[in-house]
Scaffold this motif. Structure first.
Motif, short mmCIF file in Angstrom:
data_model
loop_
_atom_site.label_atom_id
_atom_site.label_comp_id
_atom_site.label_asym_id
_atom_site.label_seq_id
_atom_site.Cartn_x
_atom_site.Cartn_y
_atom_site.Cartn_z
N LEU A 165 0.83 -1.16 -0.14
CA LEU A 165 0.04 0.07 0.13
C LEU A 165 0.80 1.08 -0.15
O LEU A 165 0.56 2.28 -0.66
N LYS A 166 1.83 1.20 0.87
CA LYS A 166 2.89 2.54 0.81
C LYS A 166 3.32 2.74 -0.52
O LYS A 166 3.47 3.77 -0.86
N GLU B 70 -3.95 1.26 -12.79
CA GLU B 70 -3.09 1.53 -11.60
C GLU B 70 -4.05 1.39 -10.37
O GLU B 70 -3.86 1.00 -9.31
N VAL B 71 -5.13 2.32 -10.59
CA VAL B 71 -6.29 2.26 -9.39
C VAL B 71 -6.84 1.11 -9.06
O VAL B 71 -6.99 0.60 -8.00
N ILE B 77 -5.53 -3.66 -3.31
CA ILE B 77 -4.69 -3.83 -2.01
C ILE B 77 -5.07 -3.16 -0.88
O ILE B 77 -5.12 -3.62 0.34
N VAL B 78 -5.88 -1.98 -0.89
CA VAL B 78 -6.59 -1.40 0.00
C VAL B 78 -7.58 -2.38 0.61
O VAL B 78 -7.62 -2.54 1.86
N LEU B 79 -8.21 -2.94 -0.34
CA LEU B 79 -9.42 -3.93 0.34
C LEU B 79 -8.74 -5.06 1.06
O LEU B 79 -9.23 -5.55 2.08
N ARG B 84 -8.02 -8.12 5.86
CA ARG B 84 -7.21 -8.92 6.63
C ARG B 84 -6.79 -8.33 7.86
O ARG B 84 -6.50 -9.09 9.14
N HIS B 85 -6.50 -7.16 7.68
CA HIS B 85 -5.92 -6.30 8.86
C HIS B 85 -6.62 -5.33 9.65
O HIS B 85 -6.12 -4.63 10.45
#
Lengths: 480, 98
Positions: A165-166, B70-71, B77-79, B84-85
């Motif tokens: 993410l970073k 890209e988005v 990744i955000v999801l 998960r975290h």
């Protein structure tokens, strides 16, 4: 389609020029297709390696020939871009081989891993050959987007996903800055081709174009991790899976430099002092940061920042260097030495991490020379090369870069650069001392598990480091 | 709309995007800010293509297509991080730091 245009685009010269990229892109398509057919999973490795081999073969065809321009001059293949392509292939191969059997929970996604790796490599090839801001942007994103996914590839690991993410947020930021820079350059000069900038060089002096150039330089500085855009590097390198870190540290940097070199003629000559200052601050920031690290991946991340600063010094001296092509040769050679050195070092860490089941720290390396003499010797060689000790490729790379600075009459910068490099020996030697002179931690033995492929790759990297350091004549005569 | 106004608007959008990116910590908000920045440059491309000709409009199309890809990866990744975290704050990502 107009047959005339078709003929112009699909000529033999075009095929020759874009051969390495086509080989990698075709490999990606075949791999995606194979993902649909689980029965053919065994073919994946063959396709992956075959595609890399085809790309390398295609690159050697243009290695010594004249420059070929393709696609209306937006993409070229010459000796330099072919060497870069070979370097990217080597970088992908190193990352792939050390990545075998690294992923435990994600083993079933190995096919996707290979696809992403190959896509990123094709983006690198595109970046190095592009002579147009749009083609470069396509290459940049073809490289970056798979790398975001690869950084977060260990989905169960919090630090891996957070690194992804970073890297994504900062990478998207850099891409947006690049695009704005390209837009302003287009607005200021009316063209996006590097050749067009050369023709209308008087327009590059306008405020609009200068702002655009500064923005583009800033986004590229982010990719090569130069001060003040280097703060993301340690976190991302540490959190990302180790084989991916190997690839990022060597390939991404090389690809951004490959485009910075042809672009740098557009920078006004007065900027050389500023670039040299940034280079020196980057070297200092990287080396001082590395001195206090205990985690090996973080340490090598900071060391990579310092190396990027060193290469930037050659770029600063490019304008005033009387020997045309000297800076380009220096950066290419430095990057080749760095690829094999850092690739081998990160690779060995990957191997130790997989076997030990935990991240490698300097303390964890104590006594390695007795337990695993071969691994310790190779790691020591890589550390010496990173530190720039004679008889290694790293030394010669530094020598070439500092000669560019001296020829360009930037003697003060060269002296300061050499002094900062000496500081770096402090932490490289600390690792060697830990491996050879400190007693091992009896409670944490590193299990020796046979990994022939990784060992062979580490040996090949070590051999390349020595060859580049001891017998560089052939490379220096042919690399331009 | 004159060219000057277009550039002013684009600069303003770009600045808002940069400001938001530097102050927000939520990944989705940062993503929106990046989109603002990207569209600001698209505006410059299109405005200059109308004013002076050249490949500006094609550039904007390419930029749109690429940033969508890209988005897509970014949102994935955000999801993943959220499911998960349980968070999407980018700053918490530096917990890897000593």
């Amino acid at each position: 389609m107009n047959p005339d245009i078709a003929q112009r685009i699909l000529s033999q010269a075009t095929l020759d020029a874009s051969g390495p990229f086509l080989a990698l892109a075709l490999g990606v398509l075949v791999l995606v297709f194979l993902e649909l057919l689980p029965a053919l999973a065994a073919l994946r490795q063959i396709v992956f390696l075959g595609s890399l081999a085809a790309a390398a073969w295609a690159a050697t065809r243009t290695l010594f020939g004249p420059e070929i321009a393709a696609f209306e001059g937006t993409y070229v293949a010459n000796s330099t871009t072919s060497w870069w392509a070979l370097l990217f292939v080597a970088s992908a191969l190193i990352a792939w081989i050390f990545g075998r059997r690294y992923y435990r929970d994600e083993a079933r996604f190995e096919g996707e891993h290979d696809i992403l790796l190959l896509t990123a490599a094709s983006g690198m090839v595109l970046m190095a050959g592009s002579r147009d801001l749009l083609v470069f942007f396509v290459g940049l994103e073809t490289l970056s987007v798979p790398l975001y996914a690869l950084s977060g590839f260990r989905r169960a690991r919090r630090e891996s996903v957070e690194a992804g993410l970073k890297y994504f947020v900062l990478g998207a930021f850099a891409a947006a800055i690049y695009l704005m820079g390209a837009a302003l350059l287009y607005a200021g000069t009316g063209t996006i081709a590097l050749a067009g900038f050369q023709e209308r060089s008087e327009l590059l002096e306008t405020p609009l174009a200068l702002t655009g150039l500064a923005l583009i330089a800033a986004s590229l500085f982010f990719k090569i991790s130069v001060f003040p855009f280097h703060l993301w590097v340690p976190d991302v390198y540490q959190g990302a899976p180790s084989p991916v870190t190997t690839f990022m540290a060597t390939g991404t940097k090389a690809a951004a430099f490959a485009f910075l070199l042809p672009l740098s003629f557009a920078l006004p000559p007065e900027s050389a002092g500023l670039v040299a200052a940034i280079a020196l601050i980057t070297m200092a920031a990287g080396n001082l940061g590395a001195l206090v690290q205990t985690d090996m991946k973080r340490l090598l991340a900071y060391s990579g920042v310092a190396h990027a600063g060193t290469m930037l010094l050659a770029l600063a001296g490019m304008h005033a260097d009387p020997e045309s092509g000297g800076a380009s040769q220096a950066v290419l050679f430095y990057m080749a030495a760095y690829t094999f050195t850092a690739g081998g070092a990160f690779g060995l860490l990957t191997m130790l991490e997989t076997q030990g089941g935990r991240p490698v720290t300097i303390d964890g390396l104590r006594g390695l020379a007795r337990q695993r003499p071969g691994v310790a010797a190779a790691l020591a060689l890589f550390m010496l090369s990173l530190g720039g000790i004679p008889a290694t490729g790293g030394f010669l790379g530094k020598y070439l870069v500092f000669s560019v600075a001296v020829r360009a009459d930037m003697i003060a910068a060269a002296v300061v650069g050499v002094l900062i490099s000496v500081v770096a020996l402090g932490y490289y030697l600390r690792i060697i001392v830990a491996m050879y002179m400190q007693p091992e931690d009896a409670t944490r033995p590193v299990p020796a598990e046979s990994r022939p492929l990784s060992s062979a790759m580490a040996l090949a990297c070590a051999a390349m480091v020595l060859v580049l350091g001891v017998l560089p004549g052939w490379f220096l005569a042919n690399v331009r | 709309m004159t060219l000057e106004n277009c550039i002013l608007l684009a600069t303003l959008l770009f600045a808002i995007g940069v400001y938001g990116l530097l102050t927000r910590r939520q990944a989705v908000a940062m993503l929106l800010c990046v989109e603002l920045m990207l569209n600001a440059s698209n505006l410059v491309f299109v405005a200059f293509a109308r004013h002076a000709g050249g490949p500006g409009q094609i550039l904007a199309m390419f930029a749109l297509a690429i940033t969508v890809a890209e988005v897509a990866v970014g949102l994935a990744i955000v999801l993943l991080l959220y499911r998960r975290h349980g968070h999407t704050a980018v700053d918490a990502a530096s917990e890897a730091r000593e």
